[in-house]
Write a protein that holds these residues in place. Structure first.
Motif: not given
Length: 342
Positions: A110, A113, A134-135
């Protein structure tokens, strides 16, 4: 632009690499093909570097001290043996380009991201089985290259990457794509060759800027969509029928124009669809389809209705937020019904 390069000098002097005087005023540092290992580089030597290229070395990890490189804009780590990326990567707030192609990543953390400035993410040739939800936080991302991994799908949250222009997912194990992907109006090229796709989200042909949709070597793909006359999409596929195979006359049915492959007897539709109607018949959409259309129309005209829809079951609420498709005749949202040409 100040530049320092020692590419192709195998196992160069570590004293030279770690000497701050060589890098104190360099904004671009090229250390490609240098045979560097994890302990060879002192991050404190690169505090002023903006572009750092470490292609084809012997790195297996990045140090936690990478967070000190707060000026970094491009980081190229292609063709190393990196198995994971540190959480501290999120501190690189000015990073625009991250290239970790051809490594050994099994997970995209993450921390990647959280790189809000990122415009180009290259993660091809790894061992990724999924991308994080979370992209969608990468709101400035324009290019995502994730070919030659082990992905079976991509998260629906990709719909929040509003600036995305190029998506490359070739040679994965994709069996489906979220329909939310094709609300990204800036998409110009989508490459999906060599996957296991059985269907495409039906709104793909509505994207205003999409010019190349590459679906070669998806042997289970049962159909392609008829591209409207005013659309310039080039569908590249050796296995699918093209618009030239269509009949010239078609009834004005308010539905989706789908072309079946004649060599495959069964049709696999996106899971959102519960009924299939056929051109030339007097099929009427089901009650749930009609109800969803009515609620959607209210949402478009009465903002208070949209907030009330959050109390619906998650599947229905999700459909109302992002319809399964739109009619190619009247552009009306559709949810559970699809129409096929005979």
């Amino acid at each position: 632009m100040p530049l320092f390069g020692l590419a192709n000098n195998v196992r160069m002097s570590l004293d030279l690499i770690n000497s701050k005087q060589y890098f104190s005023e360099q904004s671009v540092v090229l250390l490609n093909y240098a045979g560097l290992e994890d302990n060879d580089i002192n991050v404190d030597s690169f505090l002023h570097v903006e572009y750092l290229y470490l292609k084809r070395n012997l790195l297996t990890q990045l140090p936690q001290s990478i967070a000190k490189l707060c000026r970094l804009k491009e980081l190229l780590l292609e063709s190393n043996s990196i198995e994971c990326l540190p959480d501290e990567l999120s501190s690189l707030v000015f990073l625009h380009v991250l290239n970790v192609n051809s490594n050994l990543l099994t997970l995209l953390p993450t921390s990647v991201c959280q790189l809000a400035s990122l415009t180009k993410l290259q993660i091809s040739d790894n061992r990724l089985t999924q991308l994080p939800s979370d992209l969608g936080k990468l709101v400035n991302l324009e290019i995502l290259e994730a070919s030659r991994n082990l992905l079976t799908t991509v998260p629906k949250e990709i719909m929040f990457c509003k600036c995305l222009k190029l998506l490359a997912l070739d040679r994965n194990k994709l069996v489906r794509l979220p329909r939310q992907l094709f609300v990204l109006s800036d998409l110009n090229e989508v490459s999906l060759a060599g996957n296991n796709l059985q269907y495409l989200p039906l709104d793909v042909v509505r994207l205003p800027r999409l010019r190349h949709l590459i679906v070669d070597d998806n042997v289970d793909l049962h159909y392609i969509l008829e591209v409207p006359d005013d659309n310039n999409i080039l569908i590249i596929s050796k296995t699918a029928l093209h618009a030239s195979n269509l009949t010239a006359e078609r009834p004005a049915v308010h539905g989706l124009h789908i072309v079946l492959r004649r060599d495959l007897p069964h049709v696999v539709l996106p899971p959102e669809f519960q009924e299939v109607c056929q051109y030339g018949t007097h099929s009427v959409p089901g009650l749930q389809e009609l109800a969803l259309r009515a609620v959607f129309d209210l949402m478009e005209t009465q903002p208070g209705v949209r907030s009330s829809c959050k109390d619906l079951p998650a599947e229905l609420s999700d459909l109302l937020q992002c319809p399964s498709a739109h009619c190619h005749v009247c552009a009306r949202a559709m949810f559970r019904s699809a129409f096929f040409a005979a």
